[in-house]
Design a protein around this motif. Structure first.
Motif, PDB file in Angstrom:
ATOM      1  N   ILE A  60       0.936  -1.316   0.292  1.00  0.00           N
ATOM      2  CA  ILE A  60       0.079   0.064   0.105  1.00  0.00           C
ATOM      3  C   ILE A  60       1.062   1.253   0.101  1.00  0.00           C
ATOM      4  O   ILE A  60       0.696   2.296  -0.883  1.00  0.00           O
ATOM      5  CB  ILE A  60      -1.232   0.015   1.136  1.00  0.00           C
ATOM      6  CG1 ILE A  60      -1.955  -1.039   1.218  1.00  0.00           C
ATOM      7  CG2 ILE A  60      -1.628   1.265   1.454  1.00  0.00           C
ATOM      8  CD1 ILE A  60      -2.763  -1.454   2.343  1.00  0.00           C
ATOM      9  N   GLN A  61       1.995   1.256   0.860  1.00  0.00           N
ATOM     10  CA  GLN A  61       2.794   2.636   0.974  1.00  0.00           C
ATOM     11  C   GLN A  61       3.599   2.741  -0.533  1.00  0.00           C
ATOM     12  O   GLN A  61       3.821   3.940  -0.818  1.00  0.00           O
ATOM     13  CB  GLN A  61       3.977   2.053   2.026  1.00  0.00           C
ATOM     14  CG  GLN A  61       3.428   2.209   3.437  1.00  0.00           C
ATOM     15  CD  GLN A  61       4.327   2.292   4.480  1.00  0.00           C
ATOM     16  OE1 GLN A  61       5.518   2.212   4.338  1.00  0.00           O
ATOM     17  NE2 GLN A  61       3.965   2.085   5.823  1.00  0.00           N
ATOM     18  N   ASP A  62       3.925   1.593  -1.136  1.00  0.00           N
ATOM     19  CA  ASP A  62       4.597   1.635  -2.450  1.00  0.00           C
ATOM     20  C   ASP A  62       3.598   2.106  -3.434  1.00  0.00           C
ATOM     21  O   ASP A  62       3.962   3.042  -4.192  1.00  0.00           O
ATOM     22  CB  ASP A  62       5.260   0.265  -2.813  1.00  0.00           C
ATOM     23  CG  ASP A  62       5.890   0.235  -3.947  1.00  0.00           C
ATOM     24  OD1 ASP A  62       7.076   1.015  -3.909  1.00  0.00           O
ATOM     25  OD2 ASP A  62       5.605  -0.311  -5.097  1.00  0.00           O
ATOM     26  N   ASP A  86      -4.830   1.930   8.818  1.00  0.00           N
ATOM     27  CA  ASP A  86      -3.854   3.131   8.842  1.00  0.00           C
ATOM     28  C   ASP A  86      -3.071   3.309   7.834  1.00  0.00           C
ATOM     29  O   ASP A  86      -2.931   4.547   7.136  1.00  0.00           O
ATOM     30  CB  ASP A  86      -2.751   3.085  10.062  1.00  0.00           C
ATOM     31  CG  ASP A  86      -3.499   3.319  11.275  1.00  0.00           C
ATOM     32  OD1 ASP A  86      -4.755   3.611  11.344  1.00  0.00           O
ATOM     33  OD2 ASP A  86      -2.908   2.997  12.355  1.00  0.00           O
ATOM     34  N   ALA A  87      -2.694   2.289   6.925  1.00  0.00           N
ATOM     35  CA  ALA A  87      -1.854   2.247   5.562  1.00  0.00           C
ATOM     36  C   ALA A  87      -2.651   2.891   4.687  1.00  0.00           C
ATOM     37  O   ALA A  87      -2.288   4.077   3.782  1.00  0.00           O
ATOM     38  CB  ALA A  87      -1.444   0.917   5.366  1.00  0.00           C
ATOM     39  N   VAL A 118     -12.085   3.822   5.483  1.00  0.00           N
ATOM     40  CA  VAL A 118     -11.061   4.821   5.077  1.00  0.00           C
ATOM     41  C   VAL A 118     -10.851   4.365   3.481  1.00  0.00           C
ATOM     42  O   VAL A 118     -10.090   4.966   2.699  1.00  0.00           O
ATOM     43  CB  VAL A 118      -9.439   4.610   5.864  1.00  0.00           C
ATOM     44  CG1 VAL A 118      -9.763   5.233   7.229  1.00  0.00           C
ATOM     45  CG2 VAL A 118      -9.163   3.259   5.878  1.00  0.00           C
ATOM     46  N   CYS A 119     -11.815   3.574   2.985  1.00  0.00           N
ATOM     47  CA  CYS A 119     -11.724   3.346   1.623  1.00  0.00           C
ATOM     48  C   CYS A 119     -12.847   4.202   1.100  1.00  0.00           C
ATOM     49  O   CYS A 119     -13.855   4.747   1.713  1.00  0.00           O
ATOM     50  CB  CYS A 119     -12.066   1.922   1.290  1.00  0.00           C
ATOM     51  SG  CYS A 119     -10.675   0.963   1.560  1.00  0.00           S
ATOM     52  N   ALA A 120     -12.728   4.590  -0.247  1.00  0.00           N
ATOM     53  CA  ALA A 120     -13.934   5.224  -0.993  1.00  0.00           C
ATOM     54  C   ALA A 120     -15.261   4.605  -0.947  1.00  0.00           C
ATOM     55  O   ALA A 120     -16.183   5.182  -0.897  1.00  0.00           O
ATOM     56  CB  ALA A 120     -13.455   5.610  -2.514  1.00  0.00           C
TER      57      ALA A 120
END
Ligand code: DQA
Length: 146
Positions: A60-62, A86-87, A118-120
């Motif tokens: 996810i960070q990448d 959180d990611a 936290v998702c659309a």
């Protein structure tokens, strides 16, 4: 347009894993469906599966460095992984949560998603088509933000 597609734990066993719940398509079959749908929309889909929470956080960070959106089936992590939540919240690209099964019609513990807020949005219950619907939704979302 580039979309990062992430499959969480145990989804590598698709096809043989509880087929009455998750269907008979293997992960390879599902990925072929995702790739051909994405291609038909002019999207490059990069697909990864991991059983590890940390690897999914890393992915996810990448994704924030190269993807326009994330489509993620967090598997069982959906129900309790604050690290994944959180990611997703930390990256400024939209994420769409996907489930093969309708988690809202199953056990009580599956009705809770710590990641969906936290998702659309969340797409659940359409088998492998949940992913193709999510790819289409992601495209519209990205275009509406451009
Ligand atoms: C799932 C639903 C989760 O509750 C479960 O733990 C999975 C698969 C789905 O796609 O329906 O592994 O995410």
């Amino acid at each position: 347009m580039r979309i990062c597609v992430l499959h969480g734990p145990n989804l590598n066993l698709l096809g043989g894993r509880e087929p009455d719940v998750y269907g008979r398509l293997t992960l390879e079959d599902v990925n072929a469906l995702i790739s051909s749908h994405a291609e038909s929309l002019g999207i490059t889909a990069s697909i990864q599966q991991s059983n590890s929470e940390g690897e999914l956080v890393d992915a996810i960070q990448d994704a924030r460095t190269w993807a326009d959106a994330i489509v993620i089936n967090p598997g069982a992590y959906t129900h309790y992984s604050i690290a994944l939540r959180d990611a997703i919240a930390a990256v400024d690209i939209p994420a769409i949560e996907v489930h093969l099964s309708n988690i809202h019609s199953r056990e009580e513990f599956r009705k809770i998603s710590v990641t969906a807020p936290v998702c659309a949005g969340q797409i659940a219950g359409f088998g492998a088509n949940s992913y193709t619907l999510a790819i289409s939704a992601a495209k519209q979302l990205i275009e509406s933000r451009e």
